[in-house]
Design an enzyme around this catalytic site. Structure first.
Site, PDB file in Angstrom:
ATOM      1  CG  HIS A  17      -1.928  -0.980   1.378  1.00  0.00           C
ATOM      2  ND1 HIS A  17      -2.132  -1.690   2.540  1.00  0.00           N
ATOM      3  CD2 HIS A  17      -2.860  -1.421   0.495  1.00  0.00           C
ATOM      4  CE1 HIS A  17      -3.149  -2.535   2.372  1.00  0.00           C
ATOM      5  NE2 HIS A  17      -3.604  -2.392   1.138  1.00  0.00           N
ATOM      6  CE  LYS A  41     -13.700  -6.551   3.169  1.00  0.00           C
ATOM      7  NZ  LYS A  41     -12.512  -6.011   2.506  1.00  0.00           N
ATOM      8  NE  ARG A  90      -2.554  -7.725  -4.080  1.00  0.00           N
ATOM      9  CZ  ARG A  90      -3.302  -7.820  -2.998  1.00  0.00           C
ATOM     10  NH1 ARG A  90      -2.750  -7.795  -1.813  1.00  0.00           N
ATOM     11  NH2 ARG A  90      -4.598  -7.973  -3.084  1.00  0.00           N
TER      12      ARG A  90
HETATM   13  O1  PNS Z   1      -8.808  -2.872   0.644  1.00  0.00           O
HETATM   14  P1  PNS Z   1     -10.107  -3.387   0.072  1.00  0.00           P
HETATM   15  O2  PNS Z   1     -10.971  -3.986   1.149  1.00  0.00           O
HETATM   16  O3  PNS Z   1      -9.889  -4.321  -1.085  1.00  0.00           O
HETATM   17  O4  PNS Z   1     -10.860  -2.097  -0.490  1.00  0.00           O
HETATM   18  C1  PNS Z   1     -12.141  -2.197  -1.053  1.00  0.00           C
HETATM   19  C2  PNS Z   1     -12.745  -0.801  -1.347  1.00  0.00           C
HETATM   20  C3  PNS Z   1     -12.755   0.043  -0.106  1.00  0.00           C
HETATM   21  C4  PNS Z   1     -11.923  -0.142  -2.412  1.00  0.00           C
HETATM   22  C5  PNS Z   1     -14.190  -1.063  -1.861  1.00  0.00           C
HETATM   23  O5  PNS Z   1     -14.833  -1.972  -1.013  1.00  0.00           O
HETATM   24  C6  PNS Z   1     -15.023   0.213  -1.962  1.00  0.00           C
HETATM   25  O6  PNS Z   1     -14.778   1.055  -2.793  1.00  0.00           O
HETATM   26  N1  PNS Z   1     -16.014   0.312  -1.085  1.00  0.00           N
HETATM   27  C7  PNS Z   1     -16.897   1.454  -0.983  1.00  0.00           C
HETATM   28  C8  PNS Z   1     -18.320   1.122  -1.436  1.00  0.00           C
HETATM   29  C9  PNS Z   1     -18.455   1.224  -2.927  1.00  0.00           C
HETATM   30  O7  PNS Z   1     -18.351   2.284  -3.496  1.00  0.00           O
HETATM   31  N2  PNS Z   1     -18.622   0.040  -3.585  1.00  0.00           N
HETATM   32  C10 PNS Z   1     -18.699  -0.050  -5.022  1.00  0.00           C
HETATM   33  C11 PNS Z   1     -20.100   0.090  -5.535  1.00  0.00           C
HETATM   34  S1  PNS Z   1     -21.283  -0.975  -4.758  1.00  0.00           S
END
Ligand code: PNS
Length: 160
Positions: A17, A41, A90
């Site tokens: 990150h 989560k 990745r």
């Molecule tokens: O580190 P992660 O858990 O892989 O990150 C996931 C993240 C935060 C990028 C993703 O879950 C996200 O964007 N969540 C916010 C909700 C949202 O906009 N979801 C997409 C449309 S339903």
């Protein structure tokens, strides 16, 4: 001014990150790291702890801001006046998921571009979940997460 949002759970932040944040900070005028407040989560670290750790490990980067968000990413990006969503990639497995998310976010709000950065090969096998699993087995976290937060992870598993 080009503002990018780099979203994630960061439970906890890894060296992978941090590498993406550093590289994005050289491409964009401002990078806003958005920490998802994902109570569903059952995260290891609270939202405040995750934000604090990110602040600590990005202290040396001038144009980075850390904030948390609830709800949709595109709404957070709008609130922050960002035009780009940055994601790290990745593996091919990441690609499948990220491709779907990028298309969904584009459908929700076509104003935002999702831009991907390939992981540095030395971080390609690191994920927050692997870090947690390793820490649970008292494995060595050196090189996987920033040195400043190793003790915080160990504390969660009551080691060291
Ligand atoms: O580190 P992660 O858990 O892989 O990150 C996931 C993240 C935060 C990028 C993703 O879950 C996200 O964007 N969540 C916010 C909700 C949202 O906009 N979801 C997409 C449309 S339903």
């Amino acid at each position: 001014m080009r503002i990018a949002v780099y979203p994630g759970s960061f439970d906890p932040v890894t060296n992978g990150h941090l590498d993406i944040i550093e590289r994005a900070s050289r491409v964009f005028d401002r990078v806003i790291v958005g920490v998802l407040n994902n109570s569903g989560k059952n995260p290891l670290f609270s939202i405040d702890e995750r934000v604090e750790m990110l602040k600590q490990v990005t202290e040396h980067i001038g144009n980075v801001e850390i904030d948390s968000f609830d709800g949709l990413l595109v709404d957070f990006a709008k609130m922050k006046n960002a035009s780009v969503i940055v994601k790290g990639l990745r593996t091919v497995m990441d690609f499948e998921y990220e491709f779907q998310m990028a298309l969904l976010n584009k459908a929700l709000n076509p104003e935002y571009e999702t831009m991907f950065m390939m992981t540095d090969s030395k971080y390609s096998y690191i994920s927050s979940s692997m870090v947690k699993e390793l820490a649970g087995f008292h494995g060595d976290l050196t090189g996987l997460v920033p040195a400043e937060i190793v003790h915080k992870i160990k504390q969660k598993y009551k080691i060291g």
